[in-house]
Motif scaffolding. Structure first.
Motif, PDB file in Angstrom:
ATOM      1  N   TYR A 188       0.671  -1.163  -0.071  1.00 30.91           N
ATOM      2  CA  TYR A 188      -0.110  -0.039  -0.091  1.00 30.91           C
ATOM      3  C   TYR A 188       0.641   1.294   0.123  1.00 30.91           C
ATOM      4  N   LEU A 189       1.924   1.137   0.713  1.00 32.50           N
ATOM      5  CA  LEU A 189       3.106   2.494   0.918  1.00 32.50           C
ATOM      6  C   LEU A 189       3.352   2.733  -0.671  1.00 32.50           C
ATOM      7  N   ALA A 190       3.859   1.548  -1.177  1.00 32.47           N
ATOM      8  CA  ALA A 190       4.425   1.627  -2.550  1.00 32.47           C
ATOM      9  C   ALA A 190       3.696   2.395  -3.552  1.00 32.47           C
ATOM     10  N   VAL A 191       2.323   2.070  -3.584  1.00 28.22           N
ATOM     11  CA  VAL A 191       1.157   2.459  -4.410  1.00 28.22           C
ATOM     12  C   VAL A 191       1.305   3.758  -4.225  1.00 28.22           C
ATOM     13  N   ILE A 192       1.124   4.445  -2.977  1.00 31.61           N
ATOM     14  CA  ILE A 192       1.251   5.629  -2.503  1.00 31.61           C
ATOM     15  C   ILE A 192       2.381   6.294  -2.934  1.00 31.61           C
ATOM     16  N   LEU A 244      10.587   0.858  -4.952  1.00 34.22           N
ATOM     17  CA  LEU A 244       9.441   0.283  -5.709  1.00 34.22           C
ATOM     18  C   LEU A 244       9.914  -1.206  -6.444  1.00 34.22           C
ATOM     19  N   ALA A 245      11.127  -1.403  -6.635  1.00 31.63           N
ATOM     20  CA  ALA A 245      11.474  -2.567  -7.137  1.00 31.63           C
ATOM     21  C   ALA A 245      11.144  -3.714  -6.196  1.00 31.63           C
ATOM     22  N   VAL A 246      11.559  -3.467  -4.883  1.00 27.41           N
ATOM     23  CA  VAL A 246      11.303  -4.695  -3.491  1.00 27.41           C
ATOM     24  C   VAL A 246       9.739  -4.661  -3.434  1.00 27.41           C
ATOM     25  N   ALA A 269       4.829  -0.363 -11.135  1.00 24.90           N
ATOM     26  CA  ALA A 269       5.812  -0.621 -12.358  1.00 24.90           C
ATOM     27  C   ALA A 269       5.915   0.745 -13.166  1.00 24.90           C
ATOM     28  N   PHE A 270       4.981   1.403 -13.410  1.00 24.92           N
ATOM     29  CA  PHE A 270       5.364   2.653 -14.370  1.00 24.92           C
ATOM     30  C   PHE A 270       5.996   3.804 -13.629  1.00 24.92           C
ATOM     31  N   ALA A 271       5.689   3.919 -12.071  1.00 23.74           N
ATOM     32  CA  ALA A 271       6.551   4.600 -11.309  1.00 23.74           C
ATOM     33  C   ALA A 271       8.120   4.427 -11.347  1.00 23.74           C
ATOM     34  N   LEU A 272       8.386   2.916 -11.175  1.00 20.24           N
ATOM     35  CA  LEU A 272       9.666   2.498 -11.186  1.00 20.24           C
ATOM     36  C   LEU A 272      10.252   2.711 -12.584  1.00 20.24           C
ATOM     37  N   LEU A 273       9.512   2.736 -13.599  1.00 21.87           N
ATOM     38  CA  LEU A 273      10.227   2.960 -14.838  1.00 21.87           C
ATOM     39  C   LEU A 273      10.418   4.550 -15.038  1.00 21.87           C
ATOM     40  N   LEU A 274       9.511   5.288 -14.359  1.00 24.60           N
ATOM     41  CA  LEU A 274      10.016   6.767 -14.433  1.00 24.60           C
ATOM     42  C   LEU A 274      11.122   7.126 -13.667  1.00 24.60           C
ATOM     43  N   THR A 275      11.388   6.352 -12.702  1.00 26.31           N
ATOM     44  CA  THR A 275      12.728   6.457 -12.195  1.00 26.31           C
ATOM     45  C   THR A 275      14.064   6.471 -12.882  1.00 26.31           C
ATOM     46  N   GLN A 302       0.851 -18.680 -11.744  1.00 22.83           N
ATOM     47  CA  GLN A 302       0.493 -16.900 -11.379  1.00 22.83           C
ATOM     48  C   GLN A 302       1.635 -16.324 -11.873  1.00 22.83           C
ATOM     49  N   LEU A 303       2.980 -16.623 -11.343  1.00 26.24           N
ATOM     50  CA  LEU A 303       3.777 -15.772 -11.951  1.00 26.24           C
ATOM     51  C   LEU A 303       3.947 -15.675 -13.456  1.00 26.24           C
ATOM     52  N   LEU A 304       4.005 -16.686 -13.782  1.00 22.95           N
ATOM     53  CA  LEU A 304       4.010 -16.664 -15.668  1.00 22.95           C
ATOM     54  C   LEU A 304       2.974 -16.037 -16.239  1.00 22.95           C
ATOM     55  N   THR A 305       1.755 -16.169 -15.721  1.00 26.28           N
ATOM     56  CA  THR A 305       0.521 -15.299 -16.232  1.00 26.28           C
ATOM     57  C   THR A 305       0.650 -13.681 -16.038  1.00 26.28           C
ATOM     58  N   LEU A 306       1.237 -13.528 -14.781  1.00 20.76           N
ATOM     59  CA  LEU A 306       1.319 -11.979 -14.634  1.00 20.76           C
ATOM     60  C   LEU A 306       2.711 -11.330 -15.397  1.00 20.76           C
ATOM     61  N   GLY A 307       3.678 -12.460 -15.638  1.00 20.16           N
ATOM     62  CA  GLY A 307       5.028 -11.798 -16.314  1.00 20.16           C
ATOM     63  C   GLY A 307       4.433 -11.502 -17.763  1.00 20.16           C
ATOM     64  N   ILE A 308       3.460 -12.252 -18.532  1.00 23.27           N
ATOM     65  CA  ILE A 308       3.096 -12.154 -19.634  1.00 23.27           C
ATOM     66  C   ILE A 308       2.323 -11.003 -19.759  1.00 23.27           C
ATOM     67  N   ILE A 309       1.332 -10.528 -18.868  1.00 24.66           N
ATOM     68  CA  ILE A 309       0.552  -9.292 -18.809  1.00 24.66           C
ATOM     69  C   ILE A 309       1.502  -8.035 -18.650  1.00 24.66           C
ATOM     70  N   ILE A 310       2.415  -8.122 -17.705  1.00 24.41           N
ATOM     71  CA  ILE A 310       3.496  -7.103 -17.613  1.00 24.41           C
ATOM     72  C   ILE A 310       4.125  -6.748 -19.183  1.00 24.41           C
ATOM     73  N   ALA A 311       4.504  -8.086 -19.702  1.00 22.80           N
ATOM     74  CA  ALA A 311       5.269  -7.754 -20.925  1.00 22.80           C
ATOM     75  C   ALA A 311       4.375  -7.022 -22.296  1.00 22.80           C
ATOM     76  N   PHE A 312       3.216  -7.598 -22.040  1.00 25.87           N
ATOM     77  CA  PHE A 312       2.213  -6.985 -22.990  1.00 25.87           C
ATOM     78  C   PHE A 312       2.069  -5.404 -22.468  1.00 25.87           C
ATOM     79  N   ALA A 313       2.005  -5.043 -21.531  1.00 30.44           N
ATOM     80  CA  ALA A 313       1.667  -3.713 -20.942  1.00 30.44           C
ATOM     81  C   ALA A 313       2.911  -2.903 -21.608  1.00 30.44           C
ATOM     82  N   TYR A 314       4.005  -3.359 -21.220  1.00 34.68           N
ATOM     83  CA  TYR A 314       5.235  -2.780 -21.782  1.00 34.68           C
ATOM     84  C   TYR A 314       5.284  -2.505 -23.245  1.00 34.68           C
TER      85      TYR A 314
END
Length: 472
Positions: A188-192, A244-246, A269-275, A302-314
Motif C-alpha cells: 500500500y505504501l509503495a502504491v502511494i 519500488l522494485a522490492v 511498475a510505471f513509477a519504477l520506469l520513471l525513476t 500465477q507468476l508466469l501469467t502476470l509476467g505475460i501481462i506485464i510484458a504486453f503492457a510494456y
C-alpha cells in the motif's frame, strides 16, 4: 506520571527505565543544542517538535499496538524526506542537515526496547550475525570517529537501524499473519509512493522543484515537468527505484500481499520506469526468479501469467504514456552498456576505488562515505559511492569486509535451505537476500532506507513459530 502511554512505569525493569530516561535526556539535550546553534531557530524548533511527536507516537504504538511499529517506522522512512522539503520550501531555506532527517532513525530505535527486554529469546543464528556485524561496526566507528566526528555517528546509525529489524522480529511474539500485514502494508505504501511519483513527474510541485534547484543534484535532470528522473517522496531516484522494485516483487509473487490488485502493480511498475533506475528492474527480476524457483507450482503459474501481462503492457501501453520514449531509450541501453556514459563512469570509479582499497587494507572507517560524509568537510570522504562491495571494503578494511560479505553469503545459503520446507515466507526472504547480493554491485544497500526494507523482508523468515515459542 504513574503511567507512560498507557503502561505502568513500574512494570518496566529498573535498568530499562534508566536506559530510556538517559536516552531521552541525551536526545533532548543534543537536539536543543543543534537547534540553538542554527541560524533559523524558528524552523529548527518546528523540526524538533515534529521529531518529538514522531517519537512519542512510536512509543505509544509500541506499548499499545506493537505489531504496527514496523509499518509506522517504514512510513516515517518514506514521508520524512518530503516533509523536510515542504518545510524548506515554506521557509525558503535549504540546508544539507535537518532534524527531520533523524525522524526515521529515532523511531526505528524504539525497537531496542523489546530487544533489550527479550534479548535471551534472540534466535541463535541472528545473534551470531549481529555479534560479528557489531564487531565490524565497533572497529569501523573506532577508525572513523577521530577523523570524521559526528559523520561517523550518523553512519553508524545508518548501519545499525536496518539490522535492528532482524533482532526485533526474532524476539517478538507476533502471530504469523502479522507477516502478511507487514508485507501488504509495504505494498500500500509503495502504491502511494508510486502515485505521488507519477503526479510529481507530470506537474513537479514547487516544493520538490525548490529542493531540486537548491540541492544541485544534476543527475536527476532539469527541474522541469516530465524532464527529470522521479524521486517521489524519497531523497533521490536510486532509493526510490530500490523501494519500488522490492515492493513490486512482493506484490507480484503473492496475491495476498498486493495493494489494489493488478492495478496497483501497474502503477508501481510505471513509477519504477520513471525513476530510470535500471538496477531496480534487474533487482525485481532477481527477486521474482529467486521466489519462482523455491515457490509452489500454483504460485509459479500465477507468476508466469502476470509476467505475460506485464510484458504486453510494456509493449503496447508504454509508448503512449507520458515519458514513454525516455523510459524506452533508457532500457535500450541494456544492450549497449559499453556505450553508456553512466556505466562507464561506474566502471572507472570501481577501478580507482579498488586500487585505494588495496593501498589501505585497514579501511577508512565509518563516516568516510555516504550521506554521513556531508556532515564533514574532510577531503577524504566520498558522498557518492557506486559500488557497495568496494564500499564495505573501503569502510571496514579487507579482513572485516570479507567477513561481512561472508555473512551475507551464509544468510543466502541458510535461507535457500530453509525455503525447501517453508514455501511461503522463506522464498521471499531468499529473494530479498538475492537482491542484496546483486544490488551491492551498484551501491551500498546495507544501510539507510534500502537496508531497512531489505532486512525487513529477510526478517519474516525468522519470525518465531508457535513451536519455537513453546520451546522457549
Amino acid at each position: 506520571m504513574e503511567r507512560i502511554f498507557g503502561i505502568s512505569a513500574s512494570a518496566l525493569p529498573a535498568g530499562l527505565r534508566r536506559l530510556i530516561l538517559l536516552a531521552c535526556v541525551i536526545a533532548l539535550g543534543g537536539m536543543v543544542g543543534v537547534a540553538g546553534a542554527t541560524g533559523s531557530l524558528h524552523m529548527r524548533l518546528l523540526e524538533f517538535t515534529l521529531l518529538i511527536l514522531s517519537m512519542m507516537a512510536a512509543l505509544r504504538i509500541h506499548f499499545k499496538r506493537p505489531h504496527a511499529l514496523v509499518p509506522y517506522a517504514l512510513l516515517m522512512w518514506v514521508v520524512s524526506p518530503e516533509l523536510r522539503r515542504l518545510l524548506d520550501w515554506s521557509f525558503r531555506s535549504y540546508s544539507d542537515t535537518s532534524l527531520i532527517s533523524l525522524i526515521p532513525y529515532c523511531v526505528s530505535l524504539t525497537m531496542l526496547i523489546p530487544i533489550i527486554k527479550n534479548i535471551k529469546q534472540l534466535d541463535r543464528k541472528v545473534g551470531l550475525l549481529l555479534k560479528i556485524l557489531g564487531a565490524a561496526l565497533i572497529y569501523g566507528f573506532g577508525v572513523g570517529f577521530l577523523k570524521y566526528g559526528f559523520s561517523s555517528v550518523f553512519d553508524l546509525l545508518n548501519y545499525i537501524v536496518p539490522f535492528l529489524v532482524l533482532a526485533y522480529v526474532s524476539v517478538s511474539r507476533f502471530d504469523q499473519d502479522v507477516r502478511d500485514q507487514w508485507l501488504r502494508s509495504f505494498g500500500y505504501l509503495a502504491v502511494i509512493v508510486a502515485a505521488y511519483g507519477i503526479y510529481q513527474y507530470m506537474v513537479l510541485p514547487p516544493w520538490d522543484q525548490f529542493w531540486m534547484i537548491s540541492s544541485e543534484m544534476k543527475s536527476i535532470g532539469p527541474a522541469e515537468p516530465q524532464k527529470f528522473r522521479v524521486f517521489s517522496l524519497l531523497n533521490s531516484p536510486g532509493p526510490t527505484g530500490v523501494f519500488l522494485a522490492v515492493a513490486l516483487a512482493i506484490m507480484t509473487v503473492q496475491k495476498r500481499w498486493r495493494a489494489f490488485g493488478v492495478v496497483g502493480i501497474m502503477v508501481v511498475a510505471f513509477a519504477l520506469l520513471l525513476t530510470l533506475v535500471r538496477v531496480g528492474w534487474i533487482a525485481y527480476v532477481v527477486m521474482v526468479f529467486a521466489y519462482f524457483i523455491r515457490s509452489q507450482l500454483k504460485s509459479k503459474m500465477q507468476l508466469l501469467t502476470l509476467g505475460i501481462i506485464i510484458a504486453f503492457a510494456y509493449q503496447f501501453l508504454l509508448p503512449v504514456l507520458p515519458g514513454g520514449s525516455q523510459v524506452a531509450s533508457r532500457i535500450d541501453t541494456f544492450g549497449s552498456l559499453e556505450e553508456d556514459h553512466s556505466f562507464n563512469e561506474r566502471l572507472h570509479f570501481s577501478t580507482h576505488i579498488f586500487s585505494s582499497v588495496l593501498a589501505n587494507p585497514v579501511g577508512m572507517g565509518l563516516g568516510s562515505s555516504g550521506l554521513g560524509a556531508k556532515l564533514t568537510q574532510n577531503s577524504d570522504t566520498l558522498v557518492v559511492f557506486d559500488n557497495g562491495y568496494l564500499n564495505v571494503f573501503y569502510t571496514f578494511g579487507l579482513p572485516l569486509g570479507l567477513t561481512v560479505i561472508a555473512l551475507l553469503g551464509y544468510l543466502f545459503v541458510y535461507l535457500y535451505k530453509v525455503s525447501r520446507m517453508d514455501r511461503m515466507y522463506s522464498p521471499i526472504s531468499l529473494a530479498a537476500i538475492s537482491a542484496v547480493l546483486f544490488l551491492l554491485f551498484a551501491s551500498n544497500v546495507l544501510r539507510g532506507l534500502s537496508g531497512f526494507i531489505l532486512m525487513l523482508v529477510i526478517s519474516v523468515a525468522f519470525m518465531p513459530t508457535a513451536s519455537n515459542r513453546g520451546e522457549q
